[in-house]
Write a protein that holds these residues in place. Structure first.
Motif, PDB file in Angstrom:
ATOM      1  N   MET A 140      24.972  -4.249   1.948  1.00 13.53           N
ATOM      2  CA  MET A 140      24.956  -3.174   0.972  1.00 13.53           C
ATOM      3  C   MET A 140      24.848  -3.781  -0.433  1.00 13.53           C
ATOM      4  N   THR A 141      24.174  -3.064  -1.311  1.00 11.44           N
ATOM      5  CA  THR A 141      24.010  -3.578  -2.645  1.00 11.44           C
ATOM      6  C   THR A 141      24.570  -2.581  -3.646  1.00 11.44           C
ATOM      7  N   LYS A 201      21.145   2.035  -0.483  1.00 14.50           N
ATOM      8  CA  LYS A 201      21.060   1.507   0.874  1.00 14.50           C
ATOM      9  C   LYS A 201      19.812   2.068   1.541  1.00 14.50           C
ATOM     10  N   GLU A 238      15.422   5.246   1.364  1.00 12.58           N
ATOM     11  CA  GLU A 238      16.320   4.522   0.459  1.00 12.58           C
ATOM     12  C   GLU A 238      17.175   5.573  -0.243  1.00 12.58           C
ATOM     13  N   GLU A 249      28.834   5.581  -3.970  1.00 15.56           N
ATOM     14  CA  GLU A 249      29.105   5.126  -2.606  1.00 15.56           C
ATOM     15  C   GLU A 249      29.860   6.188  -1.811  1.00 15.56           C
ATOM     16  N   PRO A 260      21.286   1.274   9.816  1.00 18.40           N
ATOM     17  CA  PRO A 260      20.874   0.555   8.606  1.00 18.40           C
ATOM     18  C   PRO A 260      19.591  -0.214   8.903  1.00 18.40           C
ATOM     19  N   SER A 304      18.651  -2.849   7.861  1.00 19.17           N
ATOM     20  CA  SER A 304      18.938  -4.281   7.989  1.00 19.17           C
ATOM     21  C   SER A 304      19.292  -4.678   9.421  1.00 19.17           C
ATOM     22  N   GLN A 305      19.661  -3.686  10.243  1.00 21.67           N
ATOM     23  CA  GLN A 305      19.982  -4.014  11.639  1.00 21.67           C
ATOM     24  C   GLN A 305      18.747  -3.987  12.524  1.00 21.67           C
ATOM     25  N   ALA A 354      12.009  -7.949  -0.314  1.00 24.44           N
ATOM     26  CA  ALA A 354      13.081  -8.542   0.494  1.00 24.44           C
ATOM     27  C   ALA A 354      12.771 -10.009   0.786  1.00 24.44           C
ATOM     28  N   ASP A 390      16.256 -11.311   1.826  1.00 28.70           N
ATOM     29  CA  ASP A 390      17.393 -10.458   1.490  1.00 28.70           C
ATOM     30  C   ASP A 390      17.334  -9.232   2.399  1.00 28.70           C
ATOM     31  N   GLU A 423      19.222  -6.834   2.981  1.00 26.86           N
ATOM     32  CA  GLU A 423      19.657  -5.537   2.445  1.00 26.86           C
ATOM     33  C   GLU A 423      18.550  -4.816   1.692  1.00 26.86           C
ATOM     34  N   ARG A 424      17.528  -5.533   1.278  1.00 24.26           N
ATOM     35  CA  ARG A 424      16.399  -4.892   0.596  1.00 24.26           C
ATOM     36  C   ARG A 424      15.309  -4.482   1.582  1.00 24.26           C
TER      37      ARG A 424
END
Ligand code: SF4
Ligand code: SF4
Length: 147
Positions: free
Chosen positions: A1-2, A10, A55, A60, A79, A81-82, A105, A118, A120-121
């Motif tokens: 998370m950013t 996210k 996005e 949060e 997510p 990212s997964q 990313a 990255d 998360e991006r």
């Protein structure tokens, strides 16, 4: 998370069952939870299962409320990212993928010429998987149609 100055961000991958694809649940994220969203990829048709990569940005606490709301409406959330990973042993840091990556990313560290990832991006768009000569970038294709 950013966490950035303008709020929490996210990238999430949503799977919609047919009964949820007719409801304005994504628009309600803005109306009910004050979240802004940017659609990165969409594959939705009425009365069919669909998917959306979004996005989300906002506070949060509102992000978590919005995610709960989506789940209550039958939407499955992963997510982004997964859904992707890089095989660090295969990557030879050639840099080919960096020019295509729409979210930045993947980027070259100008000091050591290493290609940094990255996660998360990452929006799990799959563009990098098409150009990587050694197939180091791997996307979970089970739920994400990456045509
Ligand atoms: S899947 Fe690859 S090209 Fe797409 S956002 Fe992620 S790292 Fe970038
Ligand atoms: S194209 Fe493949 S090998 Fe080249 S930097 Fe990207 S992930 Fe690594």
């Amino acid at each position: 998370m950013t966490e950035e100055a303008n709020g929490f961000r996210k990238i999430v991958y949503l799977s919609f069952p047919p009964e949820a694809s007719n409801r304005p649940v994504v628009c309600n994220l803005a109306l009910l939870f004050n979240l802004s969203f940017n659609i990165l990829k969409a594959d939705i048709s009425p009365r069919h299962e669909g998917s959306l990569t979004l996005e989300l940005a906002g506070r949060e606490v509102d992000y978590h409320k919005g995610i709960s709301y989506l789940k209550q409406n039958g939407v499955k959330i992963t997510p982004a990212s997964q859904k992707i990973f890089r095989d660090e042993e295969l990557c030879m840091h050639c840099g080919l993928c960096t020019s295509l990556c729409p979210t930045k990313a993947l980027s070259v560290n100008l000091e050591n010429r290493i290609v940094e990832f990255d996660v998360e991006r990452c929006s799990a768009c799959g563009m990098c998987t098409r150009v990587c000569p050694v197939r180091a970038m791997i996307v979970d294709m089970n739920e994400n149609d990456l045509r």
